[in-house]
Each structure stands twice: as structure tokens, then as C-alpha cells.
Design a protein around this motif. Sequence first.
Motif, short mmCIF file in Angstrom:
data_model
loop_
_atom_site.label_atom_id
_atom_site.label_comp_id
_atom_site.label_asym_id
_atom_site.label_seq_id
_atom_site.Cartn_x
_atom_site.Cartn_y
_atom_site.Cartn_z
N VAL A 68 0.84 -1.20 0.00
CA VAL A 68 0.00 0.00 0.00
C VAL A 68 0.88 1.25 0.00
CG1 VAL A 68 -1.63 1.34 1.38
CG2 VAL A 68 -2.04 -1.08 0.99
N ILE A 69 1.93 1.26 0.80
CA ILE A 69 2.84 2.40 0.80
C ILE A 69 3.45 2.60 -0.58
CG2 ILE A 69 5.09 3.20 1.65
CD1 ILE A 69 4.33 1.89 4.36
N PHE A 70 3.84 1.51 -1.21
CA PHE A 70 4.43 1.58 -2.55
C PHE A 70 3.42 2.15 -3.56
CE2 PHE A 70 5.49 -0.36 -6.65
CZ PHE A 70 6.83 0.00 -6.77
N ILE A 71 2.21 1.63 -3.57
CA ILE A 71 1.19 2.06 -4.53
C ILE A 71 0.78 3.51 -4.28
CG2 ILE A 71 -1.20 1.69 -5.29
CD1 ILE A 71 -0.72 -1.34 -4.59
N VAL A 72 0.37 3.81 -3.06
CA VAL A 72 -0.09 5.17 -2.74
C VAL A 72 1.05 6.17 -2.89
CG1 VAL A 72 -1.00 6.64 -0.89
CG2 VAL A 72 -1.97 4.38 -1.26
N GLY A 73 2.25 5.79 -2.50
CA GLY A 73 3.39 6.69 -2.65
C GLY A 73 3.63 7.07 -4.09
N HIS A 74 3.56 6.11 -5.00
CA HIS A 74 3.77 6.42 -6.41
C HIS A 74 2.65 7.30 -6.96
CE1 HIS A 74 6.97 3.45 -6.36
NE2 HIS A 74 7.33 3.92 -7.54
N ILE A 104 -6.58 8.72 2.88
CA ILE A 104 -7.76 8.03 2.35
C ILE A 104 -7.35 6.87 1.43
CG2 ILE A 104 -9.77 8.29 0.83
CD1 ILE A 104 -10.01 11.17 2.02
N GLY A 105 -6.38 7.11 0.56
CA GLY A 105 -5.90 6.06 -0.33
C GLY A 105 -5.35 4.86 0.43
N SER A 106 -4.61 5.14 1.50
CA SER A 106 -4.04 4.05 2.31
C SER A 106 -5.13 3.24 2.99
CB SER A 106 -3.09 4.63 3.36
OG SER A 106 -2.02 5.29 2.73
N ILE A 107 -6.11 3.92 3.56
CA ILE A 107 -7.19 3.21 4.26
C ILE A 107 -8.03 2.40 3.28
CG2 ILE A 107 -9.33 3.55 5.55
CD1 ILE A 107 -7.89 5.90 6.96
N VAL A 108 -8.31 2.98 2.12
CA VAL A 108 -9.15 2.29 1.13
C VAL A 108 -8.45 1.05 0.57
CG1 VAL A 108 -10.10 2.55 -1.20
CG2 VAL A 108 -10.52 4.31 0.50
N LEU A 109 -7.14 1.11 0.36
CA LEU A 109 -6.42 -0.01 -0.26
C LEU A 109 -5.96 -1.09 0.70
CD1 LEU A 109 -4.16 1.63 -2.98
CD2 LEU A 109 -6.04 0.05 -3.31
N LEU A 110 -5.87 -0.80 1.99
CA LEU A 110 -5.24 -1.75 2.91
C LEU A 110 -5.98 -3.10 2.98
CD1 LEU A 110 -2.84 -2.13 4.67
CD2 LEU A 110 -4.08 -1.12 6.56
N GLN A 111 -7.29 -3.10 3.13
CA GLN A 111 -8.03 -4.36 3.24
C GLN A 111 -8.00 -5.15 1.92
OE1 GLN A 111 -12.31 -4.27 3.85
NE2 GLN A 111 -12.10 -5.88 5.39
N PRO A 112 -8.27 -4.53 0.76
CA PRO A 112 -8.19 -5.31 -0.48
C PRO A 112 -6.79 -5.87 -0.77
CG PRO A 112 -9.40 -3.28 -0.86
CD PRO A 112 -8.83 -3.19 0.53
N VAL A 113 -5.75 -5.11 -0.45
CA VAL A 113 -4.40 -5.60 -0.69
C VAL A 113 -4.09 -6.77 0.25
CG1 VAL A 113 -1.95 -5.00 -0.53
CG2 VAL A 113 -3.53 -3.48 -1.70
N LYS A 114 -4.53 -6.68 1.50
CA LYS A 114 -4.32 -7.81 2.42
C LYS A 114 -5.09 -9.03 1.92
CE LYS A 114 -4.39 -9.36 7.17
NZ LYS A 114 -4.47 -8.98 8.57
N GLY A 115 -6.30 -8.84 1.42
CA GLY A 115 -7.06 -9.96 0.85
C GLY A 115 -6.34 -10.59 -0.33
N ALA A 116 -5.74 -9.76 -1.18
CA ALA A 116 -4.99 -10.29 -2.33
C ALA A 116 -3.77 -11.08 -1.87
CB ALA A 116 -4.57 -9.15 -3.25
N VAL A 117 -3.11 -10.63 -0.80
CA VAL A 117 -1.95 -11.36 -0.27
C VAL A 117 -2.39 -12.72 0.29
CG1 VAL A 117 -0.17 -11.37 1.53
CG2 VAL A 117 -0.54 -9.33 0.14
N VAL A 118 -3.52 -12.76 0.99
CA VAL A 118 -4.05 -14.03 1.50
C VAL A 118 -4.41 -14.93 0.31
CG1 VAL A 118 -5.90 -15.14 2.81
CG2 VAL A 118 -4.81 -13.07 3.70
#
Length: 142
Positions: A68-74, A104-118
Amino acid sequence: MSEIHYGGDAAREDRSLIRSMWRGFKCRCPNCGDGRLFDRFLKVTPQCAKCGEEFHHHRADDLPAYLVIFIVGHIVVGGFMGVEMTSGLGLWQHLAIWVPLTIIGSIVLLQPVKGAVVGLQWALHMHGFGGEEDRLDHHPEL
């Protein structure tokens, strides 16, 4: 369904990596795609209510946060640089735009990215998703 053999005699079914990660990104069970993956914001449910797949042994750890840091940072840095080159906004205006967008971007992406990692771990039979316990690699040369 085809089978893939991973070392030894253990045969495992082929799991679609893209489909599993997409289902996880949508916060759904990577196995059936119907059950919920999360009980709370970032707490993965112990077991799928639809198909019974167990998730209690997943190990997403810090990877979702790093991604998420990588995506939102870019996105934020690229957007900031583009706006800075084309406009004459002041510092307070940039802060008013980019700080909330980052949060907002970090909060919105954190759960979907964790789901993708699982979903990734499930598709690759990692960390208990393959039916056996994790083995520690012993390196006698160390």
C-alpha cells in the motif's frame, strides 16, 4: 482439475493465482469466491462460512502495508509532481490536497491488498494452505 506435483509424493490441485488474488482483493474467499474473507477491518475470518476453507494460519504480516505504501506513494508523488509542474499552488494548498489523499488512499487499499496477499498464499499453497505444516530450512553452512 489438473494436478501439480511439488517435491516428494504430495500431489496438489492447481489453483489459479490471478483468480485467487482477485477474489481476495474483493475481500472474498479465494477458494469459493462467495464467503467473506474478513470479520473486521483487517482481521481475517478463521474459516469461510460457505466452503469451510480455513484461513487462521495465513501470514500476511507486513506485506500488505508495504505494498500500500508503494502504490499510494507512487500515485501521490507522481500527482504532486505533475500538479507542481503545471500550477502555482502554495504549500498549504498542496498539504490540503495530498495529505488527505494519502490517508484516504491508504485506508481504502489496505483491506483489499491484504485480501490479495491471502489469496496469493492460498493459491501457492503457502503457510498451511497446502495441508502440511511449514518446515524450517536448516542451513548447516551458517
